[in-house]
Structures are given as C-alpha cells and as structure tokens.
Design a protein around this motif. Structure first.
Motif, mmCIF file in Angstrom:
data_model
loop_
_atom_site.group_PDB
_atom_site.id
_atom_site.type_symbol
_atom_site.label_atom_id
_atom_site.label_comp_id
_atom_site.label_asym_id
_atom_site.label_seq_id
_atom_site.Cartn_x
_atom_site.Cartn_y
_atom_site.Cartn_z
ATOM 1 N N LEU A 225 0.836 -1.205 0.000
ATOM 2 C CA LEU A 225 0.000 0.000 0.000
ATOM 3 C C LEU A 225 0.867 1.248 0.000
ATOM 4 O O LEU A 225 0.622 2.200 -0.763
ATOM 5 C CB LEU A 225 -0.924 -0.004 1.218
ATOM 6 N N GLN A 226 1.906 1.260 0.831
ATOM 7 C CA GLN A 226 2.795 2.413 0.902
ATOM 8 C C GLN A 226 3.576 2.588 -0.398
ATOM 9 O O GLN A 226 3.787 3.709 -0.862
ATOM 10 C CB GLN A 226 3.762 2.262 2.081
ATOM 11 N N LEU A 227 4.000 1.497 -1.006
ATOM 12 C CA LEU A 227 4.716 1.582 -2.282
ATOM 13 C C LEU A 227 3.803 2.099 -3.389
ATOM 14 O O LEU A 227 4.242 2.856 -4.265
ATOM 15 C CB LEU A 227 5.276 0.221 -2.672
ATOM 16 N N ALA A 228 2.532 1.701 -3.361
ATOM 17 C CA ALA A 228 1.581 2.191 -4.364
ATOM 18 C C ALA A 228 1.406 3.701 -4.226
ATOM 19 O O ALA A 228 1.376 4.430 -5.229
ATOM 20 C CB ALA A 228 0.239 1.474 -4.203
ATOM 21 N N ARG A 229 1.307 4.193 -3.008
ATOM 22 C CA ARG A 229 1.176 5.632 -2.786
ATOM 23 C C ARG A 229 2.435 6.368 -3.242
ATOM 24 O O ARG A 229 2.353 7.406 -3.907
ATOM 25 C CB ARG A 229 0.907 5.915 -1.302
ATOM 26 N N LEU A 230 3.581 5.823 -2.892
ATOM 27 C CA LEU A 230 4.834 6.451 -3.302
ATOM 28 C C LEU A 230 4.957 6.460 -4.820
ATOM 29 O O LEU A 230 5.388 7.461 -5.411
ATOM 30 C CB LEU A 230 6.008 5.696 -2.680
ATOM 31 N N HIS A 231 4.592 5.372 -5.455
ATOM 32 C CA HIS A 231 4.639 5.277 -6.912
ATOM 33 C C HIS A 231 3.763 6.342 -7.566
ATOM 34 O O HIS A 231 4.200 7.027 -8.507
ATOM 35 C CB HIS A 231 4.159 3.887 -7.346
ATOM 36 N N GLU A 232 2.554 6.503 -7.061
ATOM 37 C CA GLU A 232 1.636 7.487 -7.646
ATOM 38 C C GLU A 232 2.195 8.910 -7.518
ATOM 39 O O GLU A 232 2.135 9.696 -8.466
ATOM 40 C CB GLU A 232 0.270 7.400 -6.962
ATOM 41 N N VAL A 233 2.748 9.223 -6.357
ATOM 42 C CA VAL A 233 3.286 10.571 -6.127
ATOM 43 C C VAL A 233 4.510 10.830 -6.999
ATOM 44 O O VAL A 233 4.638 11.902 -7.622
ATOM 45 C CB VAL A 233 3.626 10.772 -4.636
ATOM 46 N N ILE A 234 5.419 9.875 -7.067
ATOM 47 C CA ILE A 234 6.644 10.070 -7.856
ATOM 48 C C ILE A 234 6.312 10.188 -9.343
ATOM 49 O O ILE A 234 6.931 10.978 -10.065
ATOM 50 C CB ILE A 234 7.645 8.925 -7.598
ATOM 51 N N MET A 235 5.342 9.412 -9.812
ATOM 52 C CA MET A 235 4.928 9.525 -11.207
ATOM 53 C C MET A 235 4.453 10.943 -11.524
ATOM 54 O O MET A 235 4.659 11.456 -12.636
ATOM 55 C CB MET A 235 3.811 8.518 -11.504
ATOM 56 N N ILE A 236 3.840 11.593 -10.548
ATOM 57 C CA ILE A 236 3.335 12.954 -10.742
ATOM 58 C C ILE A 236 4.445 13.994 -10.659
ATOM 59 O O ILE A 236 4.613 14.826 -11.553
ATOM 60 C CB ILE A 236 2.225 13.272 -9.716
ATOM 61 N N ILE A 237 5.238 13.944 -9.596
ATOM 62 C CA ILE A 237 6.260 14.982 -9.428
ATOM 63 C C ILE A 237 7.368 14.846 -10.467
ATOM 64 O O ILE A 237 8.089 15.821 -10.742
ATOM 65 C CB ILE A 237 6.859 14.970 -7.996
ATOM 66 N N ARG A 238 7.508 13.681 -11.069
ATOM 67 C CA ARG A 238 8.500 13.516 -12.132
ATOM 68 C C ARG A 238 8.139 14.344 -13.372
ATOM 69 O O ARG A 238 9.015 14.709 -14.174
ATOM 70 C CB ARG A 238 8.632 12.032 -12.501
ATOM 71 N N LEU A 239 6.862 14.632 -13.514
ATOM 72 C CA LEU A 239 6.414 15.422 -14.664
ATOM 73 C C LEU A 239 6.961 16.853 -14.639
ATOM 74 O O LEU A 239 6.944 17.541 -15.664
ATOM 75 C CB LEU A 239 4.875 15.468 -14.696
ATOM 76 N N ASP A 240 7.449 17.302 -13.485
ATOM 77 C CA ASP A 240 7.977 18.663 -13.360
ATOM 78 C C ASP A 240 9.390 18.792 -13.920
ATOM 79 O O ASP A 240 9.911 19.909 -14.021
ATOM 80 C CB ASP A 240 7.998 19.086 -11.883
ATOM 81 N N TRP A 241 10.015 17.644 -14.273
ATOM 82 C CA TRP A 241 11.429 17.686 -14.643
ATOM 83 C C TRP A 241 11.661 17.131 -16.046
ATOM 84 O O TRP A 241 10.952 16.253 -16.509
ATOM 85 C CB TRP A 241 12.263 16.881 -13.629
ATOM 86 N N ARG A 242 12.690 17.691 -16.695
ATOM 87 C CA ARG A 242 13.083 17.193 -18.008
ATOM 88 C C ARG A 242 13.797 15.844 -17.853
ATOM 89 O O ARG A 242 14.440 15.584 -16.840
ATOM 90 C CB ARG A 242 14.021 18.190 -18.709
ATOM 91 N N GLN A 243 13.720 15.024 -18.900
ATOM 92 C CA GLN A 243 14.267 13.674 -18.824
ATOM 93 C C GLN A 243 15.778 13.641 -18.599
ATOM 94 O O GLN A 243 16.296 12.685 -18.032
ATOM 95 C CB GLN A 243 13.923 12.895 -20.099
ATOM 96 N N GLU A 244 16.491 14.690 -19.044
ATOM 97 C CA GLU A 244 17.943 14.708 -18.876
ATOM 98 C C GLU A 244 18.373 15.229 -17.507
ATOM 99 O O GLU A 244 19.559 15.203 -17.167
ATOM 100 C CB GLU A 244 18.598 15.542 -19.975
ATOM 101 N N SER A 245 17.427 15.696 -16.701
ATOM 102 C CA SER A 245 17.775 16.256 -15.392
ATOM 103 C C SER A 245 18.113 15.149 -14.394
ATOM 104 O O SER A 245 17.655 14.011 -14.519
ATOM 105 C CB SER A 245 16.626 17.101 -14.848
ATOM 106 N N VAL A 246 18.929 15.509 -13.391
ATOM 107 C CA VAL A 246 19.287 14.553 -12.336
ATOM 108 C C VAL A 246 18.046 14.119 -11.574
ATOM 109 O O VAL A 246 17.885 12.938 -11.228
ATOM 110 C CB VAL A 246 20.315 15.184 -11.374
ATOM 111 N N GLN A 247 17.163 15.070 -11.322
ATOM 112 C CA GLN A 247 15.950 14.760 -10.572
ATOM 113 C C GLN A 247 15.114 13.691 -11.274
ATOM 114 O O GLN A 247 14.630 12.748 -10.634
ATOM 115 C CB GLN A 247 15.112 16.042 -10.367
ATOM 116 N N TYR A 248 14.950 13.868 -12.573
ATOM 117 C CA TYR A 248 14.134 12.913 -13.347
ATOM 118 C C TYR A 248 14.768 11.514 -13.295
ATOM 119 O O TYR A 248 14.070 10.513 -13.103
ATOM 120 C CB TYR A 248 14.026 13.387 -14.797
ATOM 121 N N LYS A 249 16.069 11.441 -13.453
ATOM 122 C CA LYS A 249 16.757 10.154 -13.455
ATOM 123 C C LYS A 249 16.686 9.474 -12.086
ATOM 124 O O LYS A 249 16.524 8.255 -12.001
ATOM 125 C CB LYS A 249 18.210 10.340 -13.880
ATOM 126 N N LYS A 250 16.825 10.267 -11.018
ATOM 127 C CA LYS A 250 16.740 9.696 -9.674
ATOM 128 C C LYS A 250 15.333 9.181 -9.390
ATOM 129 O O LYS A 250 15.153 8.103 -8.787
ATOM 130 C CB LYS A 250 17.127 10.755 -8.638
#
Length: 324
Positions: A225-250
């Motif tokens: 359950l906790q991993l599902a919540r984390l997955h949903e949030v990270i999928m969203i906040i990743r949209l704020d970053w370009r694919q070549e950025s360190v943040q996106y890769k992490k």
C-alpha cells in the motif's frame, strides 16, 4: 507389490524434500506444492471481511506449510515401513510390528529419537531407517533457520513501510512533502538508499516468499500500500522535470525499483481483475493540482493483483487521512 510401495513412499519423500528445499534454500520462491497451498490459504483469508484475521496470517501460513511438509514426509516414510511385515519388528521378540506400532516407529525415526523397542528387520529397512532419520533432522534444523530468516524479512518489510509512511499519511501529504522542496534535495540525496531498500525487500519475495503472507491491517505497516502511494506521487512529481535532469533520473530509478518489486511478487498481473476506468477515476484527483496521470497498464495490473492479495485496493491507496 512390496517394491512398488517402497518406490511410491520414496517418491513422496523425494517430492516433499524437493519442495521444501526449493522454498527454503533455493532463493527462487516457493516450490510448486507450497505455492499452491499458500495461494489457496491467502485467498481464503482475503475473503474474510474483517482484517483482524491478518495478524494471524503469517504464522498460519508458516505452521500449515510446515505441517503439510511433515505430513507428506510421514506418509511417505510410513508407506516404506509398511511395504512388508519384516521391515519393522519388535526389538525383543522379533515379531513384526502392527499398524499402530509402525506408525509409532515412523514418528520416532523422523524425530531422530528412537527408544529401541522396535527396530528395522531387514538390511533394506536398516539402510532406509538411517537415511530417513538423518533427513528428518535436516528438515527440522533447516526449517528453524528458515523461520528466523522469514521473521527478519518481515521486520525489514515493516521498516520500509514505516519509512514511507513518515513522508505522509496519504498521497496528498506525501505529494506536499516533496513539493515543498523546490529541487527535491531530500529525495535526491536519499534516492539511492530508498531504491536499495525497495530492491532488498524485492529479493525477499524470492529468498523468503513466506514473508509476503504476513499481512497487515494497518496502513502504516502495509508495504504494498505504501509503495503504491509512493509510486503514484513520484509519477506525478517527475512530470515537473526534463528527462535529462538529475531529478528525473533519480525519480525514475526509484520507480524502476518499485517495478522490480512488483515483478518478483507472488501474484501474476492477471491474478486479480483490473478495472482501468475505476483507476482513472481515482487518478483524476491529480487534476486539482494541474497534473494528468499517464497510465502504465502492465504496472497498474501488477499493482492491482498485489494490492488485492495483500488485502488492499486502489481505493485505499487514494483514501485521504480525513476520510479514515
């Protein structure tokens, strides 16, 4: 007929040990027999509407599986010692043992105790008694070692679940926790450790699959359950970053770790019905934050199965704290 019965008994014993060692020592998940038994038991428990039974789930799976291993081993051994009258005889008179006495002798051989009142009556029986008494010792000692390893895996599972829950009690709190960090410094600096813990728990699926059946009725200690919540949030906040950025890769590295956790799970993607439209409804929650969630069907289906057979669902993933 006597030879056939001995062969059948030895075949049962061999099957039991293959399943036992595959489950406890191979690091490749359950044996065929253990997998079927534990999946059936899990489905019975999940159908219970009260989650209070979850606190007994893990120990029930362990005890039932161990009991069935011992039962099969006992049946096979008893079949061998019942193949002919002279296989087991009275230690004093040499009279062939009766059915209850063979039952008694079988138990003592497997427990490696033996009191000497009944003894093997043929050379074949003597050889088999020596082998089977030693094999019983191996099963008992290996089983105890496996039990300790399972308990350790369960503790690691809960530790990771509690770690994620400290980021927030629901998807909104976790989202706000990370959105407050403009460059995601906290998440980026700890991304490697978080991914490592996720992969470490993923390996527990294979090495100690029994740990997956220690279910939890509490959100904070339910890892899937906790991993599902984390997955949903990270999928969203990743949209704020370009694919070549360190943040996106992490962020992608963490998501890949979660995907690997799902791939190594005990449930196939098609084990539970996946309602894509219902999930889209839950994910429309992100529209109020200005995001549109991009579905990944394969991952979503795997999550649906894993959630269901851990006693949860997508509704619980998106359930907000004030709704509880």
């Amino acid at each position: 007929m006597q030879t056939v019965q001995i062969v059948i008994g030895l075949a049962i014993i061999l099957f039991t040990y293959l399943d036992f060692f595959h489950t406890t020592l191979s690091g490749n998940g359950f044996g065929i027999f253990s997998r079927i038994i534990n999946q059936i038991l899990n489905r019975i428990m999940i159908q219970n509407r009260s989650r209070s039974i979850f606190k007994f789930s893990g120990i029930t799976h362990l005890l039932l599986t161990t009991f069935l291993w011992m039962l099969l081993l006992f049946i096979g051994t008893y079949a061998v010692f019942s193949a002919e009258d002279s296989m087991v005889v009275n230690g004093t008179t040499g009279v062939p043992a009766t059915v209850p006495e063979r039952f008694y002798y079988t138990g003592y051989v497997l427990s490696t105790l033996g009191v000497g009142d009944f003894v093997p009556g043929t050379d074949t029986s003597r050889v088999l008694t020596g082998i089977l008494s030693f094999s019983g010792f191996i099963l008992i000692t290996t089983g105890l070692t496996y039990l300790l390893s399972v308990i350790n895996a369960v503790l690691e599972k809960k530790q990771l679940s509690f770690l994620i829950s400290t980021m927030g009690k629901d998807v909104e709190e976790i989202f706000n926790f990370y959105k407050q960090q403009e460059d995601l410094e906290n998440l980026i600096s700890n991304a490697g450790d978080l991914r490592q813990q996720i992969l470490q728990n993923a390996s527990s699926y294979l090495a100690f699959p029994m740990a997956n059946y220690f279910l939890s009725k509490n959100h904070e200690s339910a890892l899937i359950l906790q991993l599902a919540r984390l997955h949903e949030v990270i999928m969203i906040i990743r949209l704020d970053w370009r694919q070549e950025s360190v943040q996106y890769k992490k962020l992608t590295a963490i998501l890949n770790g979660i995907k690997k956790y799902l791939e190594l799970g005990l449930e196939d993607a098609g084990a539970a019905k996946h309602n894509e439209e219902e999930l889209k409804t839950y994910r429309s929650y992100w529209m109020k934050h200005g995001y549109y969630f991009k579905n990944e069907k394969a991952v979503d289906e795997q999550f649906s199965s894993s959630l269901k057979y851990a006693g949860w669902n997508w509704k619980e993933v998106y359930k907000l704290k004030e709704e509880e």
